[in-house]
Design a protein around this motif. Structure first.
Motif, PDB file in Angstrom:
ATOM      1  N   ASN A 165     -37.309  -8.628 -10.477  1.00  7.38           N
ATOM      2  CA  ASN A 165     -36.368  -9.017 -11.528  1.00  7.38           C
ATOM      3  C   ASN A 165     -35.265  -9.955 -11.059  1.00  7.38           C
ATOM      4  O   ASN A 165     -34.265 -10.101 -11.750  1.00  7.38           O
ATOM      5  CB  ASN A 165     -35.742  -7.769 -12.149  1.00  7.38           C
ATOM      6  N   VAL A 166     -35.409 -10.558  -9.898  1.00  7.27           N
ATOM      7  CA  VAL A 166     -34.386 -11.462  -9.381  1.00  7.27           C
ATOM      8  C   VAL A 166     -35.023 -12.764  -8.908  1.00  7.27           C
ATOM      9  O   VAL A 166     -36.237 -12.846  -8.756  1.00  7.27           O
ATOM     10  CB  VAL A 166     -33.600 -10.817  -8.213  1.00  7.27           C
ATOM     11  N   GLN A 167     -34.179 -13.773  -8.706  1.00 13.26           N
ATOM     12  CA  GLN A 167     -34.613 -15.067  -8.192  1.00 13.26           C
ATOM     13  C   GLN A 167     -33.731 -15.441  -7.019  1.00 13.26           C
ATOM     14  O   GLN A 167     -32.584 -14.998  -6.921  1.00 13.26           O
ATOM     15  CB  GLN A 167     -34.503 -16.136  -9.272  1.00 13.26           C
TER      16      GLN A 167
ATOM     17  N   GLN B 171     -29.690 -16.023  -7.019  1.00 14.89           N
ATOM     18  CA  GLN B 171     -29.052 -15.217  -8.063  1.00 14.89           C
ATOM     19  C   GLN B 171     -27.951 -14.347  -7.469  1.00 14.89           C
ATOM     20  O   GLN B 171     -28.101 -13.760  -6.406  1.00 14.89           O
ATOM     21  CB  GLN B 171     -30.101 -14.338  -8.752  1.00 14.89           C
TER      22      GLN B 171
ATOM     23  N   ASN C  14     -37.430   2.308 -10.134  1.00 16.31           N
ATOM     24  CA  ASN C  14     -36.534   1.151 -10.152  1.00 16.31           C
ATOM     25  C   ASN C  14     -35.784   1.075  -8.830  1.00 16.31           C
ATOM     26  O   ASN C  14     -35.172   2.055  -8.413  1.00 16.31           O
ATOM     27  CB  ASN C  14     -35.528   1.258 -11.297  1.00 16.31           C
TER      28      ASN C  14
ATOM     29  N   VAL D 238     -36.298  -4.659  -8.182  1.00 18.07           N
ATOM     30  CA  VAL D 238     -37.753  -4.554  -8.151  1.00 18.07           C
ATOM     31  C   VAL D 238     -38.165  -3.252  -8.831  1.00 18.07           C
ATOM     32  O   VAL D 238     -37.454  -2.253  -8.752  1.00 18.07           O
ATOM     33  CB  VAL D 238     -38.264  -4.550  -6.687  1.00 18.07           C
ATOM     34  N   VAL D 239     -39.337  -3.269  -9.469  1.00 22.07           N
ATOM     35  CA  VAL D 239     -39.928  -2.058 -10.023  1.00 22.07           C
ATOM     36  C   VAL D 239     -41.221  -1.800  -9.246  1.00 22.07           C
ATOM     37  O   VAL D 239     -42.091  -2.665  -9.178  1.00 22.07           O
ATOM     38  CB  VAL D 239     -40.223  -2.189 -11.536  1.00 22.07           C
TER      39      VAL D 239
ATOM     40  N   ARG E 128     -42.835  -5.449 -10.853  1.00 19.51           N
ATOM     41  CA  ARG E 128     -41.999  -6.570 -11.311  1.00 19.51           C
ATOM     42  C   ARG E 128     -40.939  -6.874 -10.266  1.00 19.51           C
ATOM     43  O   ARG E 128     -40.418  -5.972  -9.615  1.00 19.51           O
ATOM     44  CB  ARG E 128     -41.284  -6.200 -12.615  1.00 19.51           C
TER      45      ARG E 128
ATOM     46  N   THR F  75     -32.685  -0.712  -7.041  1.00 20.37           N
ATOM     47  CA  THR F  75     -31.463  -1.421  -7.415  1.00 20.37           C
ATOM     48  C   THR F  75     -30.708  -1.888  -6.174  1.00 20.37           C
ATOM     49  O   THR F  75     -30.925  -1.389  -5.066  1.00 20.37           O
ATOM     50  CB  THR F  75     -30.545  -0.513  -8.264  1.00 20.37           C
TER      51      THR F  75
ATOM     52  N   ASP G 197     -27.631  -3.587  -9.794  1.00 19.79           N
ATOM     53  CA  ASP G 197     -28.499  -4.498 -10.549  1.00 19.79           C
ATOM     54  C   ASP G 197     -29.958  -4.199 -10.184  1.00 19.79           C
ATOM     55  O   ASP G 197     -30.277  -3.937  -9.018  1.00 19.79           O
ATOM     56  CB  ASP G 197     -28.186  -5.958 -10.220  1.00 19.79           C
ATOM     57  N   LEU G 198     -30.843  -4.250 -11.181  1.00 16.92           N
ATOM     58  CA  LEU G 198     -32.264  -3.975 -10.954  1.00 16.92           C
ATOM     59  C   LEU G 198     -32.897  -5.124 -10.181  1.00 16.92           C
ATOM     60  O   LEU G 198     -32.801  -6.285 -10.584  1.00 16.92           O
ATOM     61  CB  LEU G 198     -32.980  -3.783 -12.296  1.00 16.92           C
TER      62      LEU G 198
END
Length: 106
Positions: free
Chosen positions: A52-54, A57, A76, A66-67, A50, A78, A63-64
């Motif tokens: 988790n950012v754009q 942003q 995770n 990528v997974v 995943r 961060t 802050d998370l």
């Protein structure tokens, strides 16, 4: 006097020498020219599960981002610094190398 040991009946004709395998060279870090303080790099080899950012942003420390999945375990990734996401260089399903840039910050 009779022989105590029978004659050898081996069918091995010759023994081939085993070739020497040289050790693999150390993996060099990816030279992408991006400064380490402005990029988040993959700490391991894995598959992106995943993002988790754009782009655009605003991020805070921890802050998370990528997974990653490696050996059926999720890791995770961060943010190590606060900033704004400038570019995303990985997508879900993509295989990444250790040290590869994943997210670039402004």
């Amino acid at each position: 006097m009779p022989a105590l040991f029978p004659e050898s009946t081996s069918t091995i004709q010759s023994i081939r020498p085993v070739p020497f395998l040289a050790p693999r060279p150390q993996v060099q870090p990816i030279a992408d020219g991006l400064p380490d303080d402005k990029v988040c790099r993959s700490p391991i080899v894995g598959i992106v599960q995943r993002v988790n950012v754009q782009v655009g942003q605003t991020l805070q420390v921890n802050d998370l981002l990528v997974v990653l999945e490696a050996m059926k375990m999720e890791t995770n990734i961060t943010a190590h610094t606060a900033g704004i996401v400038k570019a995303i260089m990985a997508s879900p399903g993509e295989a990444v190398k250790s040290g590869q840039a994943l997210i670039e910050f402004e």
